[in-house]
Design a protein around this motif. Structure first.
Motif, mmCIF file in Angstrom:
data_model
loop_
_atom_site.group_PDB
_atom_site.id
_atom_site.type_symbol
_atom_site.label_atom_id
_atom_site.label_comp_id
_atom_site.label_asym_id
_atom_site.label_seq_id
_atom_site.Cartn_x
_atom_site.Cartn_y
_atom_site.Cartn_z
ATOM 1 N N LEU A 110 -66.099 -5.259 -114.704
ATOM 2 C CA LEU A 110 -65.531 -3.955 -114.460
ATOM 3 C C LEU A 110 -66.663 -2.816 -114.917
ATOM 4 C CD1 LEU A 110 -61.895 -4.644 -115.709
ATOM 5 C CD2 LEU A 110 -62.726 -4.343 -113.183
ATOM 6 N N ALA A 111 -66.523 -1.548 -114.395
ATOM 7 C CA ALA A 111 -67.385 -0.452 -114.710
ATOM 8 C C ALA A 111 -66.904 0.095 -116.087
ATOM 9 C CB ALA A 111 -67.748 0.630 -113.476
ATOM 10 N N MET A 112 -66.723 -0.419 -117.112
ATOM 11 C CA MET A 112 -66.245 -0.070 -118.253
ATOM 12 C C MET A 112 -66.610 -0.820 -119.617
ATOM 13 S SD MET A 112 -61.983 0.286 -119.262
ATOM 14 C CE MET A 112 -61.816 1.719 -118.039
ATOM 15 N N GLN A 113 -67.043 -0.148 -120.432
ATOM 16 C CA GLN A 113 -67.081 -1.035 -121.662
ATOM 17 C C GLN A 113 -65.992 -1.505 -122.511
ATOM 18 O OE1 GLN A 113 -69.465 1.753 -124.039
ATOM 19 N NE2 GLN A 113 -71.648 0.951 -123.196
ATOM 20 N N THR A 114 -66.037 -2.337 -123.322
ATOM 21 C CA THR A 114 -64.937 -3.116 -123.782
ATOM 22 C C THR A 114 -64.292 -2.272 -124.967
ATOM 23 O OG1 THR A 114 -66.017 -5.216 -123.746
ATOM 24 C CG2 THR A 114 -64.065 -5.063 -125.212
ATOM 25 N N ASN A 115 -65.019 -1.580 -125.640
ATOM 26 C CA ASN A 115 -64.555 -0.362 -126.616
ATOM 27 C C ASN A 115 -63.755 0.591 -125.796
ATOM 28 O OD1 ASN A 115 -66.764 0.756 -125.761
ATOM 29 N ND2 ASN A 115 -67.516 1.138 -127.765
ATOM 30 N N VAL A 116 -64.055 1.154 -124.801
ATOM 31 C CA VAL A 116 -63.291 2.122 -123.985
ATOM 32 C C VAL A 116 -62.170 1.593 -123.481
ATOM 33 C CG1 VAL A 116 -63.485 3.622 -122.135
ATOM 34 C CG2 VAL A 116 -65.486 3.188 -123.495
ATOM 35 N N LEU A 117 -62.241 0.144 -123.066
ATOM 36 C CA LEU A 117 -60.863 -0.067 -122.678
ATOM 37 C C LEU A 117 -59.862 -0.423 -123.563
ATOM 38 C CD1 LEU A 117 -58.957 -1.592 -120.398
ATOM 39 C CD2 LEU A 117 -60.343 -3.689 -120.837
ATOM 40 N N GLN A 118 -60.283 -0.805 -124.797
ATOM 41 C CA GLN A 118 -59.664 -0.835 -125.724
ATOM 42 C C GLN A 118 -58.785 0.381 -126.368
ATOM 43 O OE1 GLN A 118 -62.220 -2.731 -128.763
ATOM 44 N NE2 GLN A 118 -61.227 -4.776 -128.577
ATOM 45 N N LYS A 119 -59.761 1.556 -126.214
ATOM 46 C CA LYS A 119 -59.279 2.860 -126.414
ATOM 47 C C LYS A 119 -58.226 3.156 -125.557
ATOM 48 C CE LYS A 119 -60.695 7.703 -127.302
ATOM 49 N NZ LYS A 119 -62.090 8.553 -127.434
ATOM 50 N N GLU A 120 -58.316 2.917 -124.331
ATOM 51 C CA GLU A 120 -57.538 3.341 -123.244
ATOM 52 C C GLU A 120 -56.092 2.676 -123.199
ATOM 53 O OE1 GLU A 120 -57.725 5.467 -120.684
ATOM 54 O OE2 GLU A 120 -59.731 6.200 -120.906
ATOM 55 N N MET A 121 -56.232 1.463 -123.641
ATOM 56 C CA MET A 121 -55.052 0.474 -124.018
ATOM 57 C C MET A 121 -54.014 0.874 -125.098
ATOM 58 S SD MET A 121 -54.816 -1.815 -121.734
ATOM 59 C CE MET A 121 -53.541 -3.032 -122.275
ATOM 60 N N SER A 122 -54.638 1.649 -125.967
ATOM 61 C CA SER A 122 -54.103 2.195 -127.213
ATOM 62 C C SER A 122 -53.147 3.386 -126.719
ATOM 63 C CB SER A 122 -55.103 2.620 -128.264
ATOM 64 O OG SER A 122 -55.792 3.587 -127.926
ATOM 65 N N SER A 123 -53.425 4.017 -125.453
ATOM 66 C CA SER A 123 -52.754 5.126 -125.101
ATOM 67 C C SER A 123 -51.437 4.900 -124.519
ATOM 68 C CB SER A 123 -53.507 5.998 -124.106
ATOM 69 O OG SER A 123 -53.770 5.061 -123.004
ATOM 70 N N GLY A 124 -51.220 3.169 -124.210
ATOM 71 C CA GLY A 124 -50.011 2.883 -123.759
ATOM 72 C C GLY A 124 -49.900 2.495 -122.181
ATOM 73 N N MET A 125 -50.914 3.144 -121.596
ATOM 74 C CA MET A 125 -50.742 2.694 -120.067
ATOM 75 C C MET A 125 -52.126 2.979 -119.383
ATOM 76 S SD MET A 125 -48.718 4.543 -116.641
ATOM 77 C CE MET A 125 -49.788 6.078 -116.862
ATOM 78 N N VAL A 126 -52.486 1.900 -118.879
ATOM 79 C CA VAL A 126 -53.761 1.884 -118.184
ATOM 80 C C VAL A 126 -53.551 1.478 -116.742
ATOM 81 C CG1 VAL A 126 -56.005 0.648 -117.990
ATOM 82 C CG2 VAL A 126 -55.105 1.348 -120.297
ATOM 83 N N ARG A 127 -54.264 2.217 -115.741
ATOM 84 C CA ARG A 127 -54.003 1.770 -114.209
ATOM 85 C C ARG A 127 -55.445 1.688 -113.844
ATOM 86 N NH1 ARG A 127 -50.586 6.060 -111.229
ATOM 87 N NH2 ARG A 127 -51.394 7.429 -112.794
ATOM 88 N N ILE A 128 -55.968 0.614 -113.354
ATOM 89 C CA ILE A 128 -57.156 0.284 -112.921
ATOM 90 C C ILE A 128 -56.949 -0.045 -111.309
ATOM 91 C CG2 ILE A 128 -59.046 -1.119 -112.821
ATOM 92 C CD1 ILE A 128 -58.856 -1.862 -115.821
ATOM 93 N N ALA A 129 -57.892 0.901 -110.384
ATOM 94 C CA ALA A 129 -57.873 0.931 -108.955
ATOM 95 C C ALA A 129 -59.126 0.321 -108.618
ATOM 96 C CB ALA A 129 -57.412 2.224 -108.339
ATOM 97 N N LEU A 130 -59.129 -0.749 -107.905
ATOM 98 C CA LEU A 130 -60.522 -1.195 -107.181
ATOM 99 C C LEU A 130 -60.405 -0.927 -105.701
ATOM 100 C CD1 LEU A 130 -60.790 -4.429 -109.582
ATOM 101 C CD2 LEU A 130 -62.309 -2.201 -109.631
ATOM 102 N N GLU A 131 -61.038 -0.037 -105.187
ATOM 103 C CA GLU A 131 -60.979 0.462 -103.748
ATOM 104 C C GLU A 131 -62.268 -0.004 -102.785
ATOM 105 O OE1 GLU A 131 -60.989 4.869 -101.857
ATOM 106 O OE2 GLU A 131 -59.445 4.486 -103.395
ATOM 107 N N CYS A 132 -62.250 -0.483 -101.662
ATOM 108 C CA CYS A 132 -63.001 -0.492 -100.784
ATOM 109 C C CYS A 132 -62.794 -0.390 -99.522
ATOM 110 C CB CYS A 132 -63.535 -2.084 -100.921
ATOM 111 S SG CYS A 132 -62.274 -3.198 -100.182
#
Length: 239
Positions: A110-132
Motif C-alpha cells: 500500500l502507498a502508506m507508511q506504517t506509522n501513518v496507518l497507525q495514526k489513522e487507525m487511532s481515529s476509529g475508522m479507516v476506509r482504504i479504496a483501491l481503484e483501477c
C-alpha cells in the motif's frame, strides 16, 4: 632445474545456508501464471521507488459505505484472515489468507507508511479504496489479480497499491504469526537493513470478504466479540 612453484591451497567456499522451509499450506484454489508473475515484478520494481503522495483529492467516482452492512453481519460472504504489517517508516503490506496456516492468496503493498496507518487507525475508522480502470468487456481478469490500483485512504489519494509476489521476508512474518488469529504487536526486524526503525509492526484480524460483482470486492474487519474497536474497510473497485 627450475624452481618449484608453490602449490596454492584453496579452501572451497562454504555451502549456502539452508533455505527456510515454510510450514504454510497452499490455498485450496492456488493458480499460477508465469506471465502475470513477470508483470507483477516489473510493476513492483517501478512503483516501489515512487514517493508516497498525499494530496487532498476527494474520490468522487464511487460512494463507499461506512462499516459492515447489516446484510453481512450474520455470516454472509466468506471469512478470511487479513494482516497489515510493515516497518515503522516503510510501506504497509496487506496480506489476505484463507486462515493463518495457509500461504497468502493476496499481497498488496500500500502507498502508506506504517506509522501513518497507525495514526489513522487511532481515529476509529479507516476506509482504504483501491481503484483501477476497466480494460474492456472481454477482459476476464479477476479484480484481485490486477497488478496496480490507485489508492485512497479516507477519501485522500495517496499513491498506488501494487500487487506483489510473496518474498521470504513475507513468509517469515506469516510463519511467526501462524499461531495468531487476531491481535496487534511488534516483531523483531532486520536491524542491519532498517537501522533504529527495525521493529516490524503488525495488525491481524478476521475480515469478511464480500463480492459485490466481478468489478467489486470488499474486506470488512471484524471486531472480536462485536466490541467498539476501530473500523477498517478495504475496497477493491474497477470502474
Amino acid at each position: 632445474m627450475g624452481e618449484l612453484q608453490p602449490q596454492s591451497s584453496t579452501t572451497p567456499p562454504p555451502p549456502p545456508p539452508p533455505r527456510h522451509l515454510s510450514s504454510l499450506v497452499q490455498p485450496s484454489h492456488q493458480r499460477r501464471n508465469k506471465h502475470k508473475i513477470r508483470v507483477l515484478k516489473v510493476f513492483h520494481s517501478v512503483f516501489r521507488s515512487l514517493p508516497i503522495i498525499t494530496p487532498a483529492c476527494k474520490m468522487g467516482s464511487i460512494s463507499m459505505p461506512i462499516g459492515l452492512p447489516d446484510s453481512h453481519r450474520n455470516g454472509a460472504g466468506s471469512r478470511v484472515t487479513g494482516t497489515l504489517f510493515g516497518y515503522r517508516k516503510g510501506r504497509v503490506t496487506l496480506s489476505i489468507q484463507e486462515s493463518p496456516k495457509y500461504f497468502p492468496t493476496l499481497l498488496v503493498e500500500l502507498a502508506m507508511q506504517t506509522n501513518v496507518l497507525q495514526k489513522e487507525m487511532s481515529s476509529g475508522m479507516v476506509r482504504i479504496a483501491l481503484e483501477c480502470e476497466k480494460k474492456g468487456d472481454k477482459d476476464k481478469t479477476r479484480i484481485l489479480d490486477e497488478p496496480l490500483w490507485t489508492m485512497y485512504c479516507n477519501g485522500k489519494k495517496s499513491g498506488y497499491g501494487v500487487k506483489k509476489e510473496t518474498s521470504e521476508e513475507d513468509l517469515n512474518v506469516m510463519e511467526l504469526l501462524k499461531a495468531v488469529s487476531m491481535g496487534a504487536g511488534v516483531l523483531p526486524g532486520n536491524s542491519e537493513i532498517e537501522g533504529p526503525d527495525a521493529d516490524l509492526a503488525y495488525m491481524r484480524a478476521h475480515f469478511q470478504r464480500v463480492v459485490g460483482s466481478r468489478d467489486s470486492e470488499t474486506f470488512y474487519m471484524l471486531s472480536p466479540d462485536g466490541n467498539n474497536g476501530p473500523e477498517l474497510s478495504i475496497f477493491f473497485v474497477r470502474i
